[in-house]
Design an enzyme around this catalytic site. Sequence first.
Site, mmCIF file in Angstrom:
data_model
loop_
_atom_site.group_PDB
_atom_site.id
_atom_site.type_symbol
_atom_site.label_atom_id
_atom_site.label_comp_id
_atom_site.label_asym_id
_atom_site.label_seq_id
_atom_site.Cartn_x
_atom_site.Cartn_y
_atom_site.Cartn_z
ATOM 1 N N ASN A 10 1.639 10.702 7.166
ATOM 2 C CA ASN A 10 1.279 11.003 5.783
ATOM 3 C C ASN A 10 -0.222 11.297 5.740
ATOM 4 O O ASN A 10 -1.030 10.384 5.855
ATOM 5 C CB ASN A 10 1.630 9.790 4.902
ATOM 6 N N LYS A 12 -1.914 12.301 3.311
ATOM 7 C CA LYS A 12 -2.470 11.991 1.974
ATOM 8 C C LYS A 12 -3.369 13.140 1.498
ATOM 9 O O LYS A 12 -3.124 14.287 1.841
ATOM 10 C CB LYS A 12 -3.227 10.667 2.000
ATOM 11 N N HIS A 95 5.899 6.757 -2.618
ATOM 12 C CA HIS A 95 4.781 6.117 -1.912
ATOM 13 C C HIS A 95 4.066 5.188 -2.887
ATOM 14 O O HIS A 95 3.928 5.513 -4.068
ATOM 15 C CB HIS A 95 3.822 7.180 -1.356
ATOM 16 N N GLU A 97 1.094 4.610 -3.422
ATOM 17 C CA GLU A 97 -0.068 5.188 -4.117
ATOM 18 C C GLU A 97 0.381 6.005 -5.331
ATOM 19 O O GLU A 97 -0.381 6.174 -6.284
ATOM 20 C CB GLU A 97 -0.896 6.037 -3.129
ATOM 21 N N GLU A 166 6.712 -0.390 3.324
ATOM 22 C CA GLU A 166 5.255 -0.347 3.422
ATOM 23 C C GLU A 166 4.645 -1.418 2.515
ATOM 24 O O GLU A 166 4.470 -1.175 1.304
ATOM 25 C CB GLU A 166 4.739 1.023 2.977
ATOM 26 N N GLY A 172 -3.733 1.184 4.572
ATOM 27 C CA GLY A 172 -5.128 1.626 4.587
ATOM 28 C C GLY A 172 -6.136 0.491 4.637
ATOM 29 O O GLY A 172 -7.329 0.701 4.449
ATOM 30 N N SER A 212 -1.154 0.431 8.177
ATOM 31 C CA SER A 212 -2.150 0.254 9.238
ATOM 32 C C SER A 212 -1.559 0.283 10.641
ATOM 33 O O SER A 212 -2.003 -0.451 11.533
ATOM 34 C CB SER A 212 -2.955 -1.026 9.004
HETATM 35 C C1 PEP Z 1 0.726 5.345 4.336
HETATM 36 O O1 PEP Z 1 -0.008 6.047 3.669
HETATM 37 O O2 PEP Z 1 1.946 5.488 4.185
HETATM 38 C C2 PEP Z 1 0.153 4.376 5.266
HETATM 39 C C3 PEP Z 1 0.956 3.538 5.854
HETATM 40 O O3 PEP Z 1 -1.201 4.423 5.458
HETATM 41 P P1 PEP Z 1 -2.043 3.670 6.643
HETATM 42 O O4 PEP Z 1 -1.294 3.926 7.930
HETATM 43 O O5 PEP Z 1 -3.380 4.333 6.605
HETATM 44 O O6 PEP Z 1 -2.090 2.224 6.296
#
Ligand code: PEP
Length: 249
Positions: A10, A12, A95, A97, A166, A172, A212
Amino acid sequence: MARKFFVGGNFKMNGTKESIKAIIKNLNEAQLDPNVEVVIAPSHLYLPIAVDAVTASTVSVAAQNVYAKPNGAHTGEVSVSQLKDLGLKWTITGHSERRAGGESDEDVANKTKAAIDGGLSVIWCCGESLEEREAGNTVAVVEKQLAALAAKVTGDDWKKIVIAYEPIWAIGTGKVATTEQAQEVHAAIRKWLKANVSDAVADETRILYGGSVSAKNSKELAKQADIDGFLVGGASLKPEFVDIINSNQ
Ligand code: PEP
């Protein structure tokens, strides 16, 4: 049934024409495990560039979001048929976000259903906040999100869904869930699918971990019985994404 390992990237709201092309060139030239399905999700703007640039046979392109309505007066939105018109086979929905920006469980379920009905496969995201985890509500939160999805999708729709668990506190932040924490929730999701959908859907649906993920932690996570791959944010923009893709070897 063996579930094919799946790694999503992703991107983003990151990247430029040049940097997206460079990431894809790196993937095209890498030795990718042929047994891993890879799906990368650049921002909508760069989808045509990405579709043209990918030559690796195991890599496809996804949108990060889609709108539930077929067409019409929805300024700034993108429809399922427009994504299909570009040759896409995948979209992400739900997601965290976007959920944080106001998408409800029902909105996410509606988008997911619209995407599937229009011929796309979906990486459907779920997960709890730190507050919800600390209150001991992790599984209840995820089950509520799953119930909203299950109210809209039926039968063969599940074949087009990959679930990404997630935990919001791990996205992040550099704070990865422990292998035990991730496996525990993945097992709970599978149990819920078995009890509320079917044995076959529970067995066949891939459940990804996201939060992460890096080349340092992906091998250990990949060994867990119910972890069928990853959704990767930050690290998908870096060369280490290749190591994450190959972490199931
Ligand atoms: C994501 O955006 O789905 C995600 C898991 O981000 P990160 O790997 O940066 O934590």
